[in-house]
Structures are given as C-alpha cells and as structure tokens.
Motif scaffolding. Structure first.
Motif, mmCIF file in Angstrom:
data_model
loop_
_atom_site.group_PDB
_atom_site.id
_atom_site.type_symbol
_atom_site.label_atom_id
_atom_site.label_comp_id
_atom_site.label_asym_id
_atom_site.label_seq_id
_atom_site.Cartn_x
_atom_site.Cartn_y
_atom_site.Cartn_z
ATOM 1 N N LEU A 143 -7.292 2.763 3.499
ATOM 2 C CA LEU A 143 -6.838 2.271 5.035
ATOM 3 C C LEU A 143 -8.043 1.893 5.760
ATOM 4 O O LEU A 143 -8.079 0.877 6.348
ATOM 5 C CB LEU A 143 -6.132 3.268 5.524
ATOM 6 C CG LEU A 143 -4.711 3.569 5.213
ATOM 7 C CD1 LEU A 143 -3.926 4.537 5.830
ATOM 8 C CD2 LEU A 143 -3.973 2.211 5.190
ATOM 9 N N GLY A 144 -9.152 2.686 5.590
ATOM 10 C CA GLY A 144 -10.248 2.589 6.508
ATOM 11 C C GLY A 144 -11.239 1.364 5.961
ATOM 12 O O GLY A 144 -11.910 0.778 6.720
ATOM 13 N N PHE A 145 -11.236 1.318 4.631
ATOM 14 C CA PHE A 145 -12.348 0.458 4.233
ATOM 15 C C PHE A 145 -11.690 -0.809 3.336
ATOM 16 O O PHE A 145 -12.322 -1.915 2.930
ATOM 17 C CB PHE A 145 -13.318 1.112 3.055
ATOM 18 C CG PHE A 145 -14.159 2.170 4.105
ATOM 19 C CD1 PHE A 145 -14.975 1.762 4.968
ATOM 20 C CD2 PHE A 145 -13.862 3.474 3.782
ATOM 21 C CE1 PHE A 145 -15.484 2.777 5.806
ATOM 22 C CE2 PHE A 145 -14.455 4.578 4.350
ATOM 23 C CZ PHE A 145 -15.418 4.058 5.328
ATOM 24 N N GLY A 146 -10.517 -0.616 2.956
ATOM 25 C CA GLY A 146 -9.842 -1.671 1.996
ATOM 26 C C GLY A 146 -9.002 -2.655 2.826
ATOM 27 O O GLY A 146 -8.990 -3.796 2.119
ATOM 28 N N VAL A 147 -8.250 -2.235 3.856
ATOM 29 C CA VAL A 147 -7.453 -3.032 4.530
ATOM 30 C C VAL A 147 -8.025 -4.118 5.306
ATOM 31 O O VAL A 147 -7.835 -5.301 5.380
ATOM 32 C CB VAL A 147 -6.428 -2.475 5.440
ATOM 33 C CG1 VAL A 147 -5.681 -3.249 6.214
ATOM 34 C CG2 VAL A 147 -5.552 -1.228 4.478
ATOM 35 N N TYR A 148 -9.259 -3.856 5.943
ATOM 36 C CA TYR A 148 -9.772 -4.617 6.770
ATOM 37 C C TYR A 148 -10.941 -5.800 6.223
ATOM 38 O O TYR A 148 -10.368 -6.937 6.678
ATOM 39 C CB TYR A 148 -10.949 -3.940 7.902
ATOM 40 C CG TYR A 148 -9.857 -3.138 8.666
ATOM 41 C CD1 TYR A 148 -9.266 -3.672 9.690
ATOM 42 C CD2 TYR A 148 -10.213 -1.487 8.618
ATOM 43 C CE1 TYR A 148 -8.554 -2.741 10.506
ATOM 44 C CE2 TYR A 148 -9.406 -0.923 9.389
ATOM 45 C CZ TYR A 148 -8.729 -1.413 10.502
ATOM 46 O OH TYR A 148 -7.895 -0.547 11.205
ATOM 47 N N LEU A 208 0.890 -1.271 -0.119
ATOM 48 C CA LEU A 208 -0.040 0.127 -0.012
ATOM 49 C C LEU A 208 0.887 1.325 0.180
ATOM 50 O O LEU A 208 0.314 2.164 -0.552
ATOM 51 C CB LEU A 208 -1.004 -0.131 1.159
ATOM 52 C CG LEU A 208 -2.285 -0.841 1.179
ATOM 53 C CD1 LEU A 208 -3.064 -0.820 2.289
ATOM 54 C CD2 LEU A 208 -3.038 -0.530 -0.052
ATOM 55 N N PRO A 209 2.063 1.335 0.799
ATOM 56 C CA PRO A 209 2.790 2.828 0.469
ATOM 57 C C PRO A 209 3.270 2.789 -0.731
ATOM 58 O O PRO A 209 3.215 4.027 -1.211
ATOM 59 C CB PRO A 209 4.037 2.368 1.588
ATOM 60 C CG PRO A 209 3.459 1.368 2.639
ATOM 61 C CD PRO A 209 2.452 0.532 1.840
ATOM 62 N N LEU A 210 3.492 1.930 -1.492
ATOM 63 C CA LEU A 210 3.851 2.052 -2.842
ATOM 64 C C LEU A 210 2.871 2.430 -3.641
ATOM 65 O O LEU A 210 2.967 3.542 -4.525
ATOM 66 C CB LEU A 210 4.598 0.782 -3.715
ATOM 67 C CG LEU A 210 5.971 0.157 -2.900
ATOM 68 C CD1 LEU A 210 6.231 -1.139 -3.394
ATOM 69 C CD2 LEU A 210 7.019 1.305 -2.905
ATOM 70 N N LEU A 211 1.740 1.926 -3.481
ATOM 71 C CA LEU A 211 0.549 2.416 -4.164
ATOM 72 C C LEU A 211 0.145 3.793 -3.747
ATOM 73 O O LEU A 211 -0.293 4.777 -4.703
ATOM 74 C CB LEU A 211 -0.827 1.449 -3.722
ATOM 75 C CG LEU A 211 -2.046 1.761 -4.661
ATOM 76 C CD1 LEU A 211 -1.828 1.353 -5.980
ATOM 77 C CD2 LEU A 211 -2.992 0.787 -3.993
ATOM 78 N N PHE A 212 0.300 4.168 -2.747
ATOM 79 C CA PHE A 212 -0.062 5.707 -2.261
ATOM 80 C C PHE A 212 1.059 6.615 -2.942
ATOM 81 O O PHE A 212 0.715 7.611 -3.213
ATOM 82 C CB PHE A 212 -0.030 5.762 -0.807
ATOM 83 C CG PHE A 212 -1.034 4.951 0.041
ATOM 84 C CD1 PHE A 212 -2.425 4.616 -0.870
ATOM 85 C CD2 PHE A 212 -0.917 4.504 1.394
ATOM 86 C CE1 PHE A 212 -3.300 3.921 -0.234
ATOM 87 C CE2 PHE A 212 -2.097 3.644 1.755
ATOM 88 C CZ PHE A 212 -3.150 3.364 1.029
ATOM 89 N N ALA A 213 2.102 6.037 -2.963
ATOM 90 C CA ALA A 213 3.471 7.018 -3.531
ATOM 91 C C ALA A 213 2.956 7.195 -5.131
ATOM 92 O O ALA A 213 3.596 8.323 -5.617
ATOM 93 C CB ALA A 213 4.572 6.373 -3.148
ATOM 94 N N LEU A 214 2.555 6.357 -5.875
ATOM 95 C CA LEU A 214 2.539 6.669 -6.975
ATOM 96 C C LEU A 214 1.573 7.790 -7.548
ATOM 97 O O LEU A 214 1.837 8.501 -8.270
ATOM 98 C CB LEU A 214 1.805 5.397 -7.822
ATOM 99 C CG LEU A 214 2.762 3.980 -7.803
ATOM 100 C CD1 LEU A 214 2.386 2.850 -8.397
ATOM 101 C CD2 LEU A 214 4.247 4.486 -8.706
ATOM 102 N N PRO A 215 0.172 7.601 -6.973
ATOM 103 C CA PRO A 215 -0.828 8.951 -7.360
ATOM 104 C C PRO A 215 0.042 10.116 -6.755
ATOM 105 O O PRO A 215 -0.152 11.292 -7.597
ATOM 106 C CB PRO A 215 -2.007 8.576 -6.805
ATOM 107 C CG PRO A 215 -1.889 7.146 -6.232
ATOM 108 C CD PRO A 215 -0.588 7.048 -6.284
ATOM 109 N N ALA A 216 0.540 10.288 -5.730
ATOM 110 C CA ALA A 216 1.304 11.456 -5.347
ATOM 111 C C ALA A 216 2.270 12.030 -6.196
ATOM 112 O O ALA A 216 2.445 13.458 -6.380
ATOM 113 C CB ALA A 216 1.707 11.390 -3.837
ATOM 114 N N ALA A 217 2.946 11.236 -6.825
ATOM 115 C CA ALA A 217 4.303 11.576 -7.651
ATOM 116 C C ALA A 217 3.700 12.020 -8.875
ATOM 117 O O ALA A 217 4.425 12.868 -9.952
ATOM 118 C CB ALA A 217 5.317 10.421 -7.655
ATOM 119 N N ALA A 218 2.593 11.234 -9.367
ATOM 120 C CA ALA A 218 2.158 11.229 -10.925
ATOM 121 C C ALA A 218 1.109 12.355 -10.966
ATOM 122 O O ALA A 218 1.311 13.025 -11.955
ATOM 123 C CB ALA A 218 1.626 9.922 -11.327
#
Length: 132
Positions: free
Chosen positions: A99-104, A72-82
C-alpha cells in the motif's frame, strides 16, 4: 576547317511562387472554428467527438486503476489464507509495503498516461479546428 562544338544552352530557371498553403481553402468550405462558434450541427459533432474521446480516455484510466488497485484485497487475502501463521509471521508488513510503496507508482503511471492521452486528444482537436 575545324568544327568547334557549340556550348549547350540550358533553359533559364524560374521560380514559381503562389499563395501559401495555409492561406488556401477549398471553395465553399467554412473553417471548423466558425462551425463551433455558430453552434451548427457540424460544430456540435466536433465538440461531441472531443468529449467522447476524453470520456473514453478517462474510463480507460479508471478501469485500469480499478483493475490494478481494486484487486489488491484479493491479493492480500491469498497469502493470509494459504500461509500458516507461525510465531512472528504475519502478512501485515507485506500489506503496508504494498500500500505504501506499490500503489502510488501505479496511480502515478495511470494518471500520467491519462494526462498525456487527454492532451493528445485536445491537440488533435485543435489541429482539426485550425485546419493543420
């Protein structure tokens, strides 16, 4: 003289019974339960096989969780950089929603799969020990 046909005699049916299958054991075979309780080499092998299968199930569940949630951190870094950040555009709502609805649900599915696998391992081991 008329010849009447003779009735065909069927052989009498007999029911053969024997010792129930659960009570039969091959000669010289001791049950696995006694092997385990007497801590013989075979009993030790049975227990190690159960422990190995449980460890394999746990490592598989941990690896799956680490792969899915750890990426997930890699996934979150992609939209922020692109994505160019304009006024009012920020990746934080997406991050919190993931984090709230996808991880659980992912964690629940992995845990549910692990528990089912562990119970199946124990059921197979119990069947082996009891001779089913």
């Amino acid at each position: 003289m008329s010849a009447e046909p003779q009735p065909v005699r069927r052989p009498r049916r007999e029911t053969v019974t024997g010792v129930p299958r659960a009570g039969r054991r091959p000669p010289g075979h001791t049950p696995a339960r006694s092997e385990i309780s007497e801590q013989t080499t075979l009993g030790h092998t049975y227990v190690r096989a159960l422990m190995r299968s449980q460890l394999r199930a746990a490592l598989y569940a941990l690896g799956t969780l680490a792969l899915l949630v750890g990426s997930l951190p890699l996934l979150f870094a992609l939209p922020a950089a692109a994505a160019p950040h304009g006024p009012g555009l920020s990746p934080e709502p997406f991050v919190w929603a993931a984090l709230g609805f996808g991880v659980y649900p992912v964690m629940w599915l992995v845990a549910h799969g692990y528990v089912r696998r562990a119970e199946r391992n124990e059921r197979d081991f119990t069947g082996l020990v009891e001779g089913r």
